[in-house]
Scaffold this active site. Structure first.
Site, PDB file in Angstrom:
ATOM      1  N   ARG A 138       0.885  -1.178   0.000  1.00  0.00           N
ATOM      2  CA  ARG A 138       0.000   0.000   0.000  1.00  0.00           C
ATOM      3  C   ARG A 138       0.917   1.220   0.000  1.00  0.00           C
ATOM      4  O   ARG A 138       1.724   1.390   0.904  1.00  0.00           O
ATOM      5  CB  ARG A 138      -0.904   0.005   1.235  1.00  0.00           C
ATOM      6  CG  ARG A 138      -1.638   1.323   1.407  1.00  0.00           C
ATOM      7  CD  ARG A 138      -2.730   1.263   2.447  1.00  0.00           C
ATOM      8  NE  ARG A 138      -3.884   0.538   1.949  1.00  0.00           N
ATOM      9  CZ  ARG A 138      -5.094   0.580   2.513  1.00  0.00           C
ATOM     10  NH1 ARG A 138      -5.302   1.314   3.591  1.00  0.00           N
ATOM     11  NH2 ARG A 138      -6.091  -0.114   1.999  1.00  0.00           N
ATOM     12  N   GLN A 159     -10.238  -4.024  -3.137  1.00  0.00           N
ATOM     13  CA  GLN A 159     -11.564  -3.610  -2.677  1.00  0.00           C
ATOM     14  C   GLN A 159     -12.644  -4.085  -3.640  1.00  0.00           C
ATOM     15  O   GLN A 159     -13.714  -4.531  -3.233  1.00  0.00           O
ATOM     16  CB  GLN A 159     -11.613  -2.075  -2.558  1.00  0.00           C
ATOM     17  CG  GLN A 159     -12.925  -1.563  -2.019  1.00  0.00           C
ATOM     18  CD  GLN A 159     -13.165  -2.005  -0.590  1.00  0.00           C
ATOM     19  OE1 GLN A 159     -12.284  -1.920   0.251  1.00  0.00           O
ATOM     20  NE2 GLN A 159     -14.358  -2.501  -0.301  1.00  0.00           N
ATOM     21  N   ARG A 163     -13.329  -8.894   2.060  1.00  0.00           N
ATOM     22  CA  ARG A 163     -11.921  -8.630   1.785  1.00  0.00           C
ATOM     23  C   ARG A 163     -11.107  -9.888   2.107  1.00  0.00           C
ATOM     24  O   ARG A 163     -10.210 -10.277   1.372  1.00  0.00           O
ATOM     25  CB  ARG A 163     -11.418  -7.448   2.639  1.00  0.00           C
ATOM     26  CG  ARG A 163     -12.120  -6.112   2.378  1.00  0.00           C
ATOM     27  CD  ARG A 163     -11.831  -5.595   0.989  1.00  0.00           C
ATOM     28  NE  ARG A 163     -10.424  -5.512   0.729  1.00  0.00           N
ATOM     29  CZ  ARG A 163      -9.637  -4.480   1.094  1.00  0.00           C
ATOM     30  NH1 ARG A 163     -10.152  -3.439   1.672  1.00  0.00           N
ATOM     31  NH2 ARG A 163      -8.339  -4.501   0.811  1.00  0.00           N
ATOM     32  N   HIS A 171      -7.525   0.704  -6.250  1.00  0.00           N
ATOM     33  CA  HIS A 171      -7.693  -0.151  -5.058  1.00  0.00           C
ATOM     34  C   HIS A 171      -8.369  -1.458  -5.519  1.00  0.00           C
ATOM     35  O   HIS A 171      -9.537  -1.713  -5.188  1.00  0.00           O
ATOM     36  CB  HIS A 171      -8.532   0.579  -4.022  1.00  0.00           C
ATOM     37  CG  HIS A 171      -8.501  -0.040  -2.653  1.00  0.00           C
ATOM     38  ND1 HIS A 171      -7.694  -1.115  -2.335  1.00  0.00           N
ATOM     39  CD2 HIS A 171      -9.185   0.276  -1.513  1.00  0.00           C
ATOM     40  CE1 HIS A 171      -7.884  -1.428  -1.066  1.00  0.00           C
ATOM     41  NE2 HIS A 171      -8.779  -0.611  -0.549  1.00  0.00           N
ATOM     42  N   CYS A 216     -16.394   1.441   0.820  1.00  0.00           N
ATOM     43  CA  CYS A 216     -15.229   0.601   1.151  1.00  0.00           C
ATOM     44  C   CYS A 216     -14.823   0.717   2.607  1.00  0.00           C
ATOM     45  O   CYS A 216     -14.133  -0.151   3.117  1.00  0.00           O
ATOM     46  CB  CYS A 216     -14.066   0.973   0.235  1.00  0.00           C
ATOM     47  SG  CYS A 216     -13.515   2.676   0.418  1.00  0.00           S
ATOM     48  N   ASP A 236     -17.479   7.013  -1.233  1.00  0.00           N
ATOM     49  CA  ASP A 236     -16.221   6.861  -0.497  1.00  0.00           C
ATOM     50  C   ASP A 236     -15.946   8.211   0.165  1.00  0.00           C
ATOM     51  O   ASP A 236     -16.613   9.212  -0.144  1.00  0.00           O
ATOM     52  CB  ASP A 236     -15.102   6.475  -1.491  1.00  0.00           C
ATOM     53  CG  ASP A 236     -13.771   6.164  -0.823  1.00  0.00           C
ATOM     54  OD1 ASP A 236     -13.726   6.015   0.420  1.00  0.00           O
ATOM     55  OD2 ASP A 236     -12.756   6.076  -1.550  1.00  0.00           O
TER      56      ASP A 236
END
Ligand code: CP
Ligand code: NVA
Length: 303
Positions: free
Chosen positions: A104, A134, A287, A131, A259, A219
């Protein structure tokens, strides 16, 4: 077997992605039945996190433990990366010791540079641009609840950010319509919009985007690294709050997705995120299952 990375969703084709989603659902059933499945016994996953994380970190570490392997969490200040050791050298060194690496970071180019010098699979755990992990969980969540997403309509409300870019890739791969409503100046990457334009509708009107939609997604308005833009963004995103009035314009059984982490009262009201249409806790749980399916695929260990 050819080395495979997962830097964006486009690293999978349609058949692989649908297969992975089915496998994630199977792996989830196995966990619920308390069935032990440990094909990664003796394997090690290194995890480099230049930004904070709750879900991604815990899901990868738990996933590795459930699959019989182990994981190493590497915070930059505790490694030589934080003191300027080149990312390319770190990639070569870690590749000599571990079986896969999760990263990340900020610039997507940093992840690409790492992957270019790695000889083990590299997984994108979020960059400023994408991402993809996700979206594995979000597509699994949709599939479990409603079946095939092909031909459906998803409304993205808010910032044209990393998660939005991965939704664009998902629309492209899975053949659904993505309607994106952002304030002016916060549109997604123009090259992605151009590439996938047959799957996309771009608007500045949230009500237009959500009309009869099957899914409404949002988001945070200020992603990691944009903390100092927070107050300007709160001003610019006024009118992009997902509330019950906006949800009422979507299909009656539309799902609400986020998310997480969420900021109640900014991008979404408590009534929506904590209400009956919200599937955010499934997204978070998935996830774990979808990334286990990803590790199984990239490490080619399926039994
Ligand atoms: N959704 C997500 O990636 O959450 P974390 O930042 O907690 O990992
Ligand atoms: N867009 C958000 C997602 C967090 C999981 C960020 O990049 O901070």
């Amino acid at each position: 077997m050819k080395l495979r990375h997962f830097l964006t969703l486009m690293d999978l084709n349609h058949a692989e992605l649908t297969g992975l989603l089915q496998r994630a659902i199977e792996l989830k059933t196995m966990v619920k039945r308390d069935e032990h499945y440990e094909p990664l016994h003796g394997k090690v996953l290194a995890m480099i996190f230049d930004k904070s994380s709750t879900r991604t970190r815990v899901s990868f570490q738990t996933g590795m433990a459930q699959l019989g392997g182990t994981s190493l969490f590497l915070a930059p200040r505790d490694t030589h990366l934080g003191r300027g050791e080149p990312i390319e050298d770190t990639a070569r060194v870690l590749s000599r010791m571990v079986n896969a690496v999760v990263i990340r970071t900020h610039a997507h180019a940093t992840l690409e540079a790492f992957a270019a010098h790695a000889s083990v699979p590299v997984i994108n755990a979020l960059t400023d641009m994408y991402h993809p992990c996700q979206l594995l969980a979000d597509l699994q969540t949709y599939t479990e609840r409603c079946g095939d997403i092909r031909g459906r309509t998803v409304a993205w409300i808010g910032d044209g950010n990393n998660v939005c870019h991965s939704w664009i890739n998902a629309a492209h791969l899975m053949d659904f319509e993505l309607r994106i409503a952002t304030p002016r100046g916060y549109e997604p990457n123009s090259a992605l919009l151009e590439r996938s334009r047959k799957h996309l509708v771009l608007t500045h009107d949230p009500a237009e985007a959500v009309r009869d939609a099957d899914v409404v997604v949002t988001d945070t308005w200020a992603s990691m690294g944009q903390e100092n833009e927070k107050s300007r963004r709160e001003h610019d995103f006024a009118g992009f709050l997902v509330n019950q009035d906006l949800m009422a314009r979507a299909k009656a059984d539309a799902l609400f997705m986020h998310c997480l982490p969420a900021y109640r009262g900014c991008e979404v009201t408590p009534e929506v995120i904590d209400g009956p249409q919200s599937v955010v806790w499934d997204e978070a749980e998935n996830r774990l299952h979808s990334q286990k399916a990803l590790l199984e695929l990239l490490l080619n260990v399926r039994r």
